[in-house]
Design a protein around this motif. Structure first.
Motif, PDB file in Angstrom:
ATOM      1  N   UNK A 163      23.631   3.529 -14.833  1.00 42.11           N
ATOM      2  CA  UNK A 163      25.247   3.460 -15.691  1.00 42.11           C
ATOM      3  C   UNK A 163      24.842   3.099 -16.902  1.00 42.11           C
ATOM      4  N   UNK A 164      24.237   1.948 -16.564  1.00 48.16           N
ATOM      5  CA  UNK A 164      24.076   1.047 -17.568  1.00 48.16           C
ATOM      6  C   UNK A 164      22.732   1.730 -18.471  1.00 48.16           C
ATOM      7  N   UNK A 165      21.439   2.031 -18.050  1.00 46.51           N
ATOM      8  CA  UNK A 165      20.591   2.563 -18.634  1.00 46.51           C
ATOM      9  C   UNK A 165      21.231   4.293 -19.418  1.00 46.51           C
ATOM     10  N   UNK A 166      22.181   4.474 -19.041  1.00 42.89           N
ATOM     11  CA  UNK A 166      23.251   5.839 -20.034  1.00 42.89           C
ATOM     12  C   UNK A 166      23.664   5.261 -20.885  1.00 42.89           C
ATOM     13  N   UNK A 167      24.625   3.827 -20.589  1.00 39.32           N
ATOM     14  CA  UNK A 167      24.805   2.806 -22.203  1.00 39.32           C
ATOM     15  C   UNK A 167      23.793   2.869 -22.651  1.00 39.32           C
ATOM     16  N   UNK A 168      22.588   2.153 -22.746  1.00 39.98           N
ATOM     17  CA  UNK A 168      21.237   2.194 -23.556  1.00 39.98           C
ATOM     18  C   UNK A 168      20.442   3.231 -23.791  1.00 39.98           C
ATOM     19  N   UNK A 169      21.311   4.692 -23.675  1.00 37.41           N
ATOM     20  CA  UNK A 169      20.682   6.352 -24.109  1.00 37.41           C
ATOM     21  C   UNK A 169      21.148   5.836 -25.155  1.00 37.41           C
ATOM     22  N   UNK A 170      22.400   5.841 -24.618  1.00 36.52           N
ATOM     23  CA  UNK A 170      23.214   6.066 -25.989  1.00 36.52           C
ATOM     24  C   UNK A 170      23.362   5.327 -27.093  1.00 36.52           C
ATOM     25  N   UNK A 173      20.101   6.251 -28.954  1.00 32.16           N
ATOM     26  CA  UNK A 173      19.221   7.590 -29.100  1.00 32.16           C
ATOM     27  C   UNK A 173      18.554   8.420 -28.301  1.00 32.16           C
ATOM     28  N   UNK A 174      18.281   7.375 -27.552  1.00 30.99           N
ATOM     29  CA  UNK A 174      17.260   7.802 -26.085  1.00 30.99           C
ATOM     30  C   UNK A 174      17.016   7.086 -24.879  1.00 30.99           C
ATOM     31  N   UNK A 175      16.608   7.713 -23.841  1.00 26.78           N
ATOM     32  CA  UNK A 175      16.486   6.555 -23.133  1.00 26.78           C
ATOM     33  C   UNK A 175      15.514   6.010 -22.319  1.00 26.78           C
ATOM     34  N   UNK A 176      15.953   4.368 -22.133  1.00 28.22           N
ATOM     35  CA  UNK A 176      14.592   3.475 -21.348  1.00 28.22           C
ATOM     36  C   UNK A 176      13.929   4.131 -20.484  1.00 28.22           C
ATOM     37  N   UNK A 177      12.903   2.886 -20.793  1.00 26.17           N
ATOM     38  CA  UNK A 177      11.775   3.534 -19.672  1.00 26.17           C
ATOM     39  C   UNK A 177      12.182   2.087 -18.403  1.00 26.17           C
ATOM     40  N   UNK A 178      12.262   2.619 -17.285  1.00 27.28           N
ATOM     41  CA  UNK A 178      12.707   1.999 -15.934  1.00 27.28           C
ATOM     42  C   UNK A 178      12.302   0.269 -16.091  1.00 27.28           C
ATOM     43  N   UNK A 179      12.006  -0.411 -17.064  1.00 26.17           N
ATOM     44  CA  UNK A 179      11.369  -1.126 -16.322  1.00 26.17           C
ATOM     45  C   UNK A 179      12.499  -2.149 -18.183  1.00 26.17           C
ATOM     46  N   UNK A 180      12.707  -1.957 -18.578  1.00 27.73           N
ATOM     47  CA  UNK A 180      12.986  -1.658 -19.896  1.00 27.73           C
ATOM     48  C   UNK A 180      14.653  -1.830 -19.822  1.00 27.73           C
ATOM     49  N   UNK A 181      15.114  -1.268 -19.080  1.00 23.02           N
ATOM     50  CA  UNK A 181      16.309  -0.743 -18.066  1.00 23.02           C
ATOM     51  C   UNK A 181      16.716  -1.813 -17.322  1.00 23.02           C
ATOM     52  N   UNK A 182      15.872  -2.503 -16.564  1.00 25.81           N
ATOM     53  CA  UNK A 182      16.107  -3.409 -15.129  1.00 25.81           C
ATOM     54  C   UNK A 182      16.206  -4.757 -16.130  1.00 25.81           C
ATOM     55  N   UNK A 183      15.432  -4.588 -17.135  1.00 28.39           N
ATOM     56  CA  UNK A 183      14.910  -6.713 -17.898  1.00 28.39           C
ATOM     57  C   UNK A 183      16.400  -6.392 -18.529  1.00 28.39           C
ATOM     58  N   UNK A 184      16.595  -5.460 -18.846  1.00 25.42           N
ATOM     59  CA  UNK A 184      18.445  -5.662 -19.855  1.00 25.42           C
ATOM     60  C   UNK A 184      19.680  -5.399 -18.937  1.00 25.42           C
TER      61      UNK A 184
END
Length: 594
Positions: A163-170, A173-184
């Motif tokens: 769900x954090x990755x979904x927020x970052x994508x919104x 404007x586009x989704x983060x790649x997994x290593x970036x999403x996990x880091x944030x």
């Protein structure tokens, strides 16, 4: 002339409400007629206020909030509802017409306001929604709301990584790649306000880099520490004791460190632990308590201090070699449970360069865990390495995405719904793939005798539902979450007992949710169960991502009717979680052909 900081706070539109749908419905039900209300607790910035706002939208709810340090005058928090001085009796009389009350930041209520909230709960004429932030002293009358059984309590967990990755994508404007999403996700530590400040800092400093061919963005390198980000790490930066600051800085550059390391000052560590700034685990390993503190402390160190504290290249190489060896031992033992790998993670996220062999190993480890998107991200770190290319193809194919012909043609054929073509290329080294693809007879005698993989093949060949469930549980214990989800899914049609089949389906769905992006035949073959035609129609649309209102408009039904059908479907499917639906149903035909 008026000037502004480059990262000064500006008016920002709120992020879309993401996740928490079940919690929102729970709050709504707790405020329905005849219910007393609810206490919601959680960490700072975890989304309590937003959840409450969504739950009481258009409900005519009165609102008050506690204020730090505001202990006078009495009933300070109730000033909007009780103007001027009032006795307790008069205060209760003036609130007699309030049927629903939201109390935000209740940990900061003055004594009289806290007592009044408690009395409102005792009298029961006002439904209360009380929000509390963890880590602060709670007024005794407020704590008695749930310890005295006046109101139930909901402890709000941090928003999950997906769900954090979904927020970052919104937000980007586009989704983060997994290593970036996990880091944030790790840096935010459950604080969604911090998450937004981190994203703003990265955008302001141009750190969002597109990942070619994926439609995602990545962040590599150090964290740009803006004023907004620094505010979240004020506590360690304010430590005046030189020994404490030296200890914090050493940890920032080299955590985790063993407690008996000669570089650590034990009295300083004791004070820092008491202050909640460090954690010491059962292995006497010391880490900073908040993941953000390390990047902020490193950013504040001068060039010479950083040079003194940063580990030498040889030390990093030795530590990475040790991590690699630990991962290999786990794989040899058929165990892919999570293993701390701080050096490899740091090299990847900081853009310091990861050796191709380590990247391929991390990709394989993640793929076997069922983290297919993460596996692909590790493989992309060394796109010219043959092992990384193989891992990328495997992870991509098991996500149902097209890949070049070759070693993964079986999985890509399976994703296209061509089982015969999928099973054709399987050889002795691919025996377990045959089990996962539903042809266990091809694997009998080829897998290590007595291994969990051989027992999986044998149980599936016998169509033994209970044995498949036992295999799935062992696979999950060993960290093979995707394999475990598939084994539970294969158990569903093998069970003769409908209740056991529903349980297996629920377990398969729960595990599959922990493997985002996975699309294998066993998972997409999960059946709808014993649903009515209307339930099947509504569940299929819900699984495709439509809201209750959108479904109602498409089928010319009321929103209430849609909700009732979904509730009945959840009961029969053995789940109460909307997020499980994509794993419980076949995708709509128009999506399959897209």
């Amino acid at each position: 002339m008026t000037t502004y900081e480059s990262d000064a706070r500006t008016l920002r539109l709120p992020w879309p409400f993401t996740g928490r749908e079940d919690e929102r419905e729970l709050v709504r039900r707790s405020l329905a007629g005849g219910r007393p209300g609810l206490v919601v607790t959680g960490g700072a910035g975890c989304g309590k206020t937003r959840l409450a706002a969504e739950a009481v939208r258009s409900a005519g709810c009165a609102r008050i909030a506690g204020t730090p340090g505001a202990r006078q005058p009495p009933y300070a928090a109730f000033a909007p509802l009780i103007p001027g001085a009032a006795s307790p009796h008069e205060a209760m009389r003036r609130l007699a017409g309030v049927r629903q009350l939201l109390v935000d930041d209740a940990q900061w209520l003055d004594e009289a306001s806290a007592a009044l909230v408690h009395q409102l709960a005792v009298h029961g004429r006002t439904r209360l929604l009380v929000l509390l932030t963890d880590g602060h002293p709670v007024p005794a009358p407020v704590a008695r709301l749930w310890t005295g059984d006046l109101l139930p309590r909901l402890a709000l967990a941090p928003l999950p990584a997906e769900d954090t990755a979904t927020l970052l994508a919104s937000g980007a404007g586009s989704a983060p790649e997994p290593l970036t999403a996990a880091r944030l996700h790790r840096l935010a530590h459950g604080d969604l306000r911090l998450l937004r400040d981190l994203l703003d800092a990265l955008r302001a400093h141009g750190r969002l880099t597109p990942v070619p061919g994926t439609g995602t963005w990545a962040w590599r390198g150090p964290l740009p520490v803006t004023a907004a980000v620094r505010e979240h790490a004020a506590t360690p930066l304010e430590r005046a004791c030189p020994a404490e600051r030296e200890t914090l800085d050493r940890l920032a550059f080299a955590e985790p460190l063993p407690l008996d390391a000669g570089a650590l000052d034990l009295p300083a560590l004791e004070r820092l632990e008491t202050a909640g700034l460090i954690d010491v685990d059962e292995h006497d390993t010391v880490r900073l308590a908040h993941p953000l503190h390390g990047p902020v402390l490193r950013a504040g160190a001068g060039r010479l201090r950083a040079r003194r504290l940063a580990p030498a290249a040889d030390d990093l190489a030795l530590a990475l070699k040790a991590e690699t060896a630990a991962l290999e031992r786990r794989l040899d033992a058929d165990d892919v449970t999570a293993l701390p790998t701080p050096v490899g993670d740091w090299l990847a996220t900081e853009g310091a360069g990861v050796p191709a062999a380590h990247a391929a190993l991390r990709s394989r480890f993640a793929r076997l865990q069922g983290a297919l998107r993460e596996a692909a991200a590790w493989a992309r770190l060394s796109p010219d390495d043959p092992d990384c290319r193989t891992e990328l193809a495997l992870a991509t194919a098991q996500s149902g995405e097209p890949v070049p012909d070759g070693v993964t043609s079986a999985w890509w054929a399976a994703a296209r719904g061509e089982p015969a073509a999928a099973l054709g290329p399987i050889g002795p080294g691919d025996a377990y793939d045959a089990v996962r693809l539903g042809a266990p007879e091809r694997a009998l005698g080829l897998l290590p005798p007595g291994s969990v993989f051989a027992r999986h093949a044998e149980a599936l060949a016998r169509a033994d539902g209970p044995a498949l469930d036992r295999v799935a549980e062992e696979l999950a214990e060993r960290g093979f979450l995707l394999f475990a989800a598939e084994a539970h899914a294969q158990a569903v049609p093998a069970h003769r007992d409908p209740a056991a089949a529903r349980t297996a389906r629920t377990r398969a769905a729960a595990l599959a949710r922990r493997c985002p992006g996975a699309r294998t035949p066993a998972l997409t073959g999960l059946v709808l169960g014993e649903l009515t035609a209307r339930q099947r129609q509504i569940v299929t649309l819900a699984a495709a991502g439509l809201s209750n209102r959108q479904i109602a408009e498409r089928l010319t039904l009321s929103v209430r009717t849609v909700g009732n059908h979904l509730y009945g479907a959840y009961t029969r499917l053995g789940t109460g979680d909307r997020e499980a639906l994509p794993w419980l149903v076949e995708p709509p035909r128009d999506q399959q052909s897209a």
